[in-house]
Write a protein that holds these residues in place. Structure first.
Motif, short mmCIF file in Angstrom:
data_model
loop_
_atom_site.label_atom_id
_atom_site.label_comp_id
_atom_site.label_asym_id
_atom_site.label_seq_id
_atom_site.Cartn_x
_atom_site.Cartn_y
_atom_site.Cartn_z
N ASP A 182 0.82 -1.22 0.00
CA ASP A 182 0.00 0.00 0.00
C ASP A 182 0.85 1.26 0.00
OD1 ASP A 182 -2.32 -1.52 0.03
OD2 ASP A 182 -2.34 -1.63 2.23
N ASN A 183 2.10 1.16 0.43
CA ASN A 183 3.00 2.31 0.47
C ASN A 183 4.38 1.86 -0.02
OD1 ASN A 183 1.47 4.64 1.98
ND2 ASN A 183 1.05 2.79 3.16
N ARG A 214 1.27 5.49 -3.05
CA ARG A 214 0.19 4.95 -2.23
C ARG A 214 -0.85 4.30 -3.13
NH1 ARG A 214 -0.71 9.67 2.41
NH2 ARG A 214 1.42 9.52 3.29
N THR A 216 -3.95 3.60 -2.49
CA THR A 216 -5.25 4.28 -2.46
C THR A 216 -5.16 5.57 -3.26
OG1 THR A 216 -4.59 5.36 -0.40
CG2 THR A 216 -5.84 3.31 -0.22
N GLY A 217 -5.78 5.59 -4.41
CA GLY A 217 -5.77 6.77 -5.26
C GLY A 217 -4.62 6.81 -6.23
N ASP A 218 -3.70 5.85 -6.15
CA ASP A 218 -2.54 5.82 -7.04
C ASP A 218 -1.84 7.17 -7.09
OD1 ASP A 218 -2.92 3.18 -7.70
OD2 ASP A 218 -4.18 3.62 -9.44
#
Length: 380
Positions: A182-183, A214, A216-218
């Motif tokens: 995720d990161n 990230r 989430t949201g690229d």
């Protein structure tokens, strides 16, 4: 020992040495190639590779010895039968039981070798190998200070250095940390230093860029920094092994104090008990394998097609014994007090060898059993 016993025993030992040498070379090279790829990719030297492969040699020999002993027993018996040497000895009054005496001596010699390996050499080599793995995994210089190569000190991490100056300065450093999907973080810098502080190893990067992707949201976040400290101690020790395992313990401690070993290593009591008694079982299996191989080949008479049927029968019998060995391991793991059944495979092997020798000493019995079976098939 008579002259015939010494002659037969010498034939067994010569062929045993040949088969053991060939099989050890095959198994060892196969393991060495896999270890070579892993060690060289981590930036280790050729000396470390040779040391590690040498420490794996006792374990490889322990795996090969029963196979080599069985192959030697079958090959020598087949050759003596083909050249009519066994026929001559049987004509002089040697029974199959008497012919099996040098085979038993040969099995005992191999069993002594196996005992030396399983009780002393293999545990010591495994312990030393594990200690060296821990030392190498903590060696920052060997794992990370290799210029011009992309290194992977642990899963999900890539490290690269273009050059290292004589003063110890790292030039053009690249570090990618993908352990958290995720990161995903990537660090680059023109200069860096390795600093030891409070027992930890830190990579201090100067004039660099940190990029974080990230999921989430690229979204990609970038940060320019003048200096940045990254703790690489976890990367260096991530592959450190357990310094205390069941296989490292001595046989006396495994047999007399299994609870103590289980508590120290964190293993189940059944695993500890099984490990201790299996060391004796492996030596017994060497004797069983040679006797079964020899006794099976005595059953067949002369045939222009050879004794391949007897050889296949001997292999099938050994496979059945190994199946029994696998079957009795499970109950002992769940109920350690059932450890005596671990010796059931060897007992079955001895009974099979005795039955085969009895049939070889009474060929008429085998013929009658065969005719009786054919009559039953005809009546059916």
């Amino acid at each position: 020992m008579t002259r015939f016993d010494r002659y037969l025993l010498s034939q067994f030992m010569v062929l045993f040495g040949f088969f053991a040498l060939v099989l050890v070379a095959i198994f060892w090279i196969n393991k060495a190639v896999r270890m070579f790829d892993r060690l060289i990719s981590d930036g280790q030297s050729a000396w470390i590779f040779l040391e590690f492969t040498a420490l794996t040699l006792p374990g490889v020999i322990a795996v090969v010895l029963p196979i080599a002993a069985f192959a030697a027993a079958v090959y020598v018996t087949n050759r003596l039968s083909t050249e009519s040497e066994l026929t001559v000895m049987q004509a002089t009054g040697f029974s199959p039981w008497r012919l099996a005496r040098p085979v038993l001596f040969f099995g005992l010699i191999v069993a002594l070798m196996m005992s030396l390996l399983t009780h002393f050499l293999v545990p010591a080599s495994l312990r030393q190998l594990e200690e060296r793995k821990v030392e190498v995994s903590r060696n920052v210089t060997a794992k990370l200070l290799t210029p011009g190569e992309f290194l992977h000190p642990t899963s999900g991490v890539t490290f690269y250095i273009r050059d290292i100056t004589p003063e110890g300065e790292l030039r053009n450093v690249f570090l990618s940390d993908r352990r958290d999907p995720d990161n995903i973080a990537t660090y680059t810098s023109s200069r860096a230093y390795l600093v030891q502080r409070d027992g930890a190893t830190k990579l201090v990067m100067l004039n660099g860029l940190a990029q974080t992707l990230r999921a989430t949201g690229d979204r990609l976040f970038t940060t320019h920094f003048d200096d940045f400290s990254y703790d690489i101690s976890k990367l260096v020790t991530a592959n450190a092994m357990n310094p205390d395992r069941v296989g490292f313990a001595g046989t006396a401690e495994l047999i007399l104090h299994p609870e103590r070993v289980a508590e120290r290593t964190g293993a189940q009591l059944g695993v500890v008990v099984s490990e201790g008694h299996n060391r004796f079982e492996q030596a017994l299996f060497c004797i069983v394998g040679t006797l079964v191989g020899f006794a099976t080949l005595l059953l067949g008479g002369y045939s222009r097609f050879g004794v391949w049927r007897q050889i296949m029968t001997a292999i099938v019998l050994l496979v059945c014994i190994k199946i029994i060995e696998s079957a009795v391991t499970g109950p002992v793991l769940s109920a350690p007090q059932m450890w005596p059944i671990l010796y059931l495979p060897s007992l079955v092997g001895v009974i099979l060898a005795a039955m085969l020798l009895h049939l070889g000493a009474n060929p008429g019995l085998l013929r009658r059993l065969t005719l009786r079976g054919r009559r039953r098939e005809g009546a059916a």
